[in-house]
Design a protein around this motif. Structure first.
Motif, PDB file in Angstrom:
ATOM      1  N   LEU A  42       0.904  -1.326  -0.081  1.00 44.43           N
ATOM      2  CA  LEU A  42      -0.137  -0.065   0.166  1.00 44.43           C
ATOM      3  C   LEU A  42       0.895   1.240  -0.090  1.00 44.43           C
ATOM      4  O   LEU A  42       0.337   2.326  -0.417  1.00 44.43           O
ATOM      5  N   LYS A  43       2.122   1.180   0.526  1.00 45.02           N
ATOM      6  CA  LYS A  43       2.764   2.518   0.709  1.00 45.02           C
ATOM      7  C   LYS A  43       3.350   2.897  -0.659  1.00 45.02           C
ATOM      8  O   LYS A  43       4.158   2.239  -1.318  1.00 45.02           O
ATOM      9  N   GLY A  44       2.666   4.221  -0.869  1.00 43.32           N
ATOM     10  CA  GLY A  44       3.261   4.851  -2.085  1.00 43.32           C
ATOM     11  C   GLY A  44       2.375   4.258  -3.391  1.00 43.32           C
ATOM     12  O   GLY A  44       2.858   4.613  -4.649  1.00 43.32           O
ATOM     13  N   ALA A  45       1.480   3.373  -3.258  1.00 41.95           N
ATOM     14  CA  ALA A  45       0.675   2.743  -4.328  1.00 41.95           C
ATOM     15  C   ALA A  45      -0.208   3.609  -4.857  1.00 41.95           C
ATOM     16  O   ALA A  45      -1.146   4.006  -4.194  1.00 41.95           O
ATOM     17  N   SER A  46      -0.308   4.061  -6.089  1.00 41.74           N
ATOM     18  CA  SER A  46      -1.641   4.690  -6.703  1.00 41.74           C
ATOM     19  C   SER A  46      -2.698   3.839  -7.173  1.00 41.74           C
ATOM     20  O   SER A  46      -3.957   4.166  -7.348  1.00 41.74           O
ATOM     21  N   ALA A  47      -2.067   2.517  -7.603  1.00 39.18           N
ATOM     22  CA  ALA A  47      -3.232   1.448  -7.883  1.00 39.18           C
ATOM     23  C   ALA A  47      -2.658   0.277  -7.331  1.00 39.18           C
ATOM     24  O   ALA A  47      -1.471   0.031  -7.365  1.00 39.18           O
ATOM     25  N   LEU A  48      -3.637  -0.591  -7.051  1.00 37.64           N
ATOM     26  CA  LEU A  48      -3.221  -1.943  -6.661  1.00 37.64           C
ATOM     27  C   LEU A  48      -4.177  -3.227  -6.817  1.00 37.64           C
ATOM     28  O   LEU A  48      -5.411  -2.983  -6.723  1.00 37.64           O
ATOM     29  N   LEU A  49      -3.529  -4.075  -7.230  1.00 39.89           N
ATOM     30  CA  LEU A  49      -4.240  -5.120  -7.813  1.00 39.89           C
ATOM     31  C   LEU A  49      -4.182  -6.310  -6.516  1.00 39.89           C
ATOM     32  O   LEU A  49      -3.074  -6.977  -6.898  1.00 39.89           O
ATOM     33  N   PRO A  50      -5.159  -6.855  -5.966  1.00 37.25           N
ATOM     34  CA  PRO A  50      -5.153  -7.727  -5.243  1.00 37.25           C
ATOM     35  C   PRO A  50      -5.318  -9.265  -5.963  1.00 37.25           C
ATOM     36  O   PRO A  50      -6.363  -9.056  -6.645  1.00 37.25           O
ATOM     37  N   VAL A  51      -4.424 -10.237  -5.770  1.00 37.90           N
ATOM     38  CA  VAL A  51      -4.623 -11.479  -6.464  1.00 37.90           C
ATOM     39  C   VAL A  51      -4.526 -12.687  -5.618  1.00 37.90           C
ATOM     40  O   VAL A  51      -3.996 -12.825  -4.575  1.00 37.90           O
ATOM     41  N   TYR A  52      -5.484 -13.828  -5.866  1.00 39.19           N
ATOM     42  CA  TYR A  52      -5.145 -15.118  -5.551  1.00 39.19           C
ATOM     43  C   TYR A  52      -5.239 -16.083  -6.564  1.00 39.19           C
ATOM     44  O   TYR A  52      -6.009 -15.888  -7.500  1.00 39.19           O
ATOM     45  N   VAL A  53      -4.429 -17.027  -6.502  1.00 42.07           N
ATOM     46  CA  VAL A  53      -4.191 -18.140  -7.553  1.00 42.07           C
ATOM     47  C   VAL A  53      -4.581 -19.367  -6.747  1.00 42.07           C
ATOM     48  O   VAL A  53      -3.721 -19.696  -5.912  1.00 42.07           O
ATOM     49  N   PHE A  54      -5.547 -20.183  -7.412  1.00 40.46           N
ATOM     50  CA  PHE A  54      -5.786 -21.369  -7.124  1.00 40.46           C
ATOM     51  C   PHE A  54      -4.836 -22.515  -7.920  1.00 40.46           C
ATOM     52  O   PHE A  54      -5.135 -22.507  -9.240  1.00 40.46           O
ATOM     53  N   ASP A  55      -3.944 -23.177  -7.380  1.00 43.12           N
ATOM     54  CA  ASP A  55      -3.022 -23.851  -8.358  1.00 43.12           C
ATOM     55  C   ASP A  55      -3.450 -25.457  -8.200  1.00 43.12           C
ATOM     56  O   ASP A  55      -3.799 -25.917  -7.104  1.00 43.12           O
ATOM     57  N   PRO A  56      -4.253 -26.032  -9.256  1.00 39.80           N
ATOM     58  CA  PRO A  56      -4.672 -27.429  -9.115  1.00 39.80           C
ATOM     59  C   PRO A  56      -3.792 -28.353  -8.652  1.00 39.80           C
ATOM     60  O   PRO A  56      -4.419 -29.307  -7.842  1.00 39.80           O
ATOM     61  N   LYS A  57      -2.698 -28.415  -8.809  1.00 43.10           N
ATOM     62  CA  LYS A  57      -1.586 -29.143  -8.288  1.00 43.10           C
ATOM     63  C   LYS A  57      -1.808 -29.343  -6.407  1.00 43.10           C
ATOM     64  O   LYS A  57      -1.193 -30.408  -6.070  1.00 43.10           O
ATOM     65  N   LYS A  58      -2.394 -28.391  -5.890  1.00 40.86           N
ATOM     66  CA  LYS A  58      -2.420 -28.508  -4.510  1.00 40.86           C
ATOM     67  C   LYS A  58      -3.550 -28.969  -4.005  1.00 40.86           C
ATOM     68  O   LYS A  58      -3.804 -28.938  -2.690  1.00 40.86           O
ATOM     69  N   PHE A  59      -4.412 -29.556  -4.837  1.00 46.10           N
ATOM     70  CA  PHE A  59      -5.647 -29.954  -4.208  1.00 46.10           C
ATOM     71  C   PHE A  59      -5.870 -31.556  -4.545  1.00 46.10           C
ATOM     72  O   PHE A  59      -5.031 -32.237  -3.761  1.00 46.10           O
ATOM     73  N   ASN A  60      -6.652 -31.758  -5.472  1.00 46.46           N
ATOM     74  CA  ASN A  60      -6.838 -33.379  -5.517  1.00 46.46           C
ATOM     75  C   ASN A  60      -5.768 -34.178  -6.184  1.00 46.46           C
ATOM     76  O   ASN A  60      -6.175 -34.841  -7.368  1.00 46.46           O
ATOM     77  N   THR A  61      -4.564 -33.974  -5.982  1.00 49.18           N
ATOM     78  CA  THR A  61      -3.435 -34.446  -6.481  1.00 49.18           C
ATOM     79  C   THR A  61      -2.723 -35.363  -5.523  1.00 49.18           C
ATOM     80  O   THR A  61      -2.493 -34.913  -4.289  1.00 49.18           O
ATOM     81  N   PRO A  62      -2.402 -36.593  -5.904  1.00 49.71           N
ATOM     82  CA  PRO A  62      -1.755 -37.537  -4.906  1.00 49.71           C
ATOM     83  C   PRO A  62      -0.127 -36.966  -4.914  1.00 49.71           C
ATOM     84  O   PRO A  62       0.509 -36.484  -5.950  1.00 49.71           O
ATOM     85  N   THR A  63       0.176 -37.289  -3.576  1.00 47.06           N
ATOM     86  CA  THR A  63       1.484 -36.830  -3.205  1.00 47.06           C
ATOM     87  C   THR A  63       2.268 -38.246  -3.352  1.00 47.06           C
ATOM     88  O   THR A  63       1.809 -39.368  -3.627  1.00 47.06           O
ATOM     89  N   MET A  64       3.883 -38.474  -3.047  1.00 42.31           N
ATOM     90  CA  MET A  64       4.505 -39.606  -3.143  1.00 42.31           C
ATOM     91  C   MET A  64       3.949 -40.570  -2.198  1.00 42.31           C
ATOM     92  O   MET A  64       4.001 -41.709  -2.460  1.00 42.31           O
ATOM     93  N   ALA A  65       3.391 -40.244  -1.163  1.00 44.11           N
ATOM     94  CA  ALA A  65       2.997 -41.347  -0.196  1.00 44.11           C
ATOM     95  C   ALA A  65       1.482 -41.659  -0.386  1.00 44.11           C
ATOM     96  O   ALA A  65       1.178 -42.648   0.302  1.00 44.11           O
ATOM     97  N   GLY A  66       0.982 -41.217  -1.474  1.00 41.67           N
ATOM     98  CA  GLY A  66      -0.272 -41.534  -1.944  1.00 41.67           C
ATOM     99  C   GLY A  66      -1.555 -40.530  -1.507  1.00 41.67           C
ATOM    100  O   GLY A  66      -2.501 -40.666  -2.043  1.00 41.67           O
ATOM    101  N   CYS A  67      -1.283 -40.033  -0.521  1.00 42.88           N
ATOM    102  CA  CYS A  67      -2.211 -38.894   0.236  1.00 42.88           C
ATOM    103  C   CYS A  67      -2.690 -37.856  -0.798  1.00 42.88           C
ATOM    104  O   CYS A  67      -1.518 -37.522  -1.399  1.00 42.88           O
ATOM    105  N   ARG A  68      -3.566 -37.228  -0.772  1.00 40.87           N
ATOM    106  CA  ARG A  68      -3.856 -36.012  -1.484  1.00 40.87           C
ATOM    107  C   ARG A  68      -3.237 -34.793  -1.059  1.00 40.87           C
ATOM    108  O   ARG A  68      -3.190 -34.706   0.202  1.00 40.87           O
ATOM    109  N   LYS A  69      -3.094 -33.825  -1.635  1.00 44.22           N
ATOM    110  CA  LYS A  69      -2.634 -32.489  -1.177  1.00 44.22           C
ATOM    111  C   LYS A  69      -3.562 -31.792  -0.306  1.00 44.22           C
ATOM    112  O   LYS A  69      -3.442 -31.331   0.751  1.00 44.22           O
TER     113      LYS A  69
END
Length: 297
Positions: A42-69
């Protein structure tokens, strides 16, 4: 199909946007109150874009141990938290761009021509690797990482940041005797305007559980309260503050915290703030400040 969805959703800022236009990349800090990365952006910003990114690999994706993220129920809590953040940002004159995709691909496109991207610094290897990739691909748009999300700053925890005791009790004793906790910052009452955007779809978009890769039956079950749970967990900063108010002040449970902190059954055992703390819906310093207020009353 997810790639198609991602390509429809990102929005880019006008390359001719003012030099002071910035972006704040929300991650595990889904709140306006006591948010160091947001305050820095916010300091010194004349315009600001808040962003959130949903990365699919962080959700219904198996890990090496077989559990999902992430289970569908946990993902639902996250979606609720992001939706609450958007509502709070809109209430102070801003908004939240939400997209699905890889951060190192989406953010450079969205933030092209901006002065920089501000975010909370990650604690663990995956988050830090993600930051490195974003910084590498966001050419001409510097990534600013800001420490946040902890009760103490690393240099104010009562011991050297590169020589922290391995035992918690030793660390706690040094922190309590030598450390310094800063007062939490207040949420902004007014946000800078959003930059001029080529497309505003991301300012209204919110993914469903199916968009994140969960089957319909699992998504439907996740939308309902599990009776095995000690209470219905609702994501977001508003719900976190309501839980803190109820447990600490209305039910007066902090008074007997030492006796009940390890209890497992019932909504009154311990604070149950962990899910909100994990996503940064409430800060440790705000809880600490509320404890001080409780003790004063």
């Amino acid at each position: 199909w997810l790639l198609c969805l991602v390509r429809l959703r990102p929005l880019s800022c006008d390359p001719m946007a003012p030099a002071a236009a910035r972006a704040v990349w929300f991650r595990a800090d889904l709140r306006l109150d006591d948010n160091p990365a947001l305050q820095a952006a916010l300091k010194g910003a004349s315009a600001l874009l808040p962003v959130y990114v949903f990365d699919p690999k962080k959700f219904n994706t198996p890990t090496m141990a077989g559990c999902r993220k992430s289970s569908a129920r946990r993902a639902r809590f996250l979606i609720e938290s992001v939706a609450c953040l958007r509502k709070r940002l809109e209430a102070v004159g801003s908004g939240l761009a939400v997209v699905v995709g890889k951060c190192d691909q989406v953010l450079p496109e969205m933030c092209a021509g901006m002065e920089g991207i501000w975010c909370q610094e990650g604690f663990c290897s995956e988050e830090q690797t993600e930051e490195v990739r974003v910084a590498k691909h966001a050419k001409g748009c510097q990534l600013h990482r800001v420490w946040g999300g902890t009760l103490y700053l690393p240099e104010e925890c009562g011991c050297k940041a590169n020589d922290v005791p391995l035992l918690f009790t030793s660390f706690k004793n040094k922190a309590e005797s030598r450390g310094c906790i800063r007062d939490p910052s207040q949420a902004p009452k007014k946000m800078p305007p959003l930059p001029e955007l080529k497309s505003a779809d991301a300012l209204t978009y919110m993914p469903t559980l199916q968009d994140l890769g969960y089957p319909e039956d699992e998504a439907k079950a996740a939308a309902e309260h599990d009776p095995r749970g000690v209470l219905p967990f609702q994501g977001g900063e508003d719900a976190a503050r309501q839980r803190l108010q109820k447990w600490m002040f209305e039910d007066d449970k902090l008074r007997e915290y030492f006796e009940i902190r390890n209890g497992m059954m019932g909504d009154s055992y311990s604070s149950k703030l962990s899910p909100w703390l994990a996503l940064g819906c409430i800060s440790p310093r705000r809880i600490w400040k509320e404890v001080q207020r409780y003790e004063a009353e």
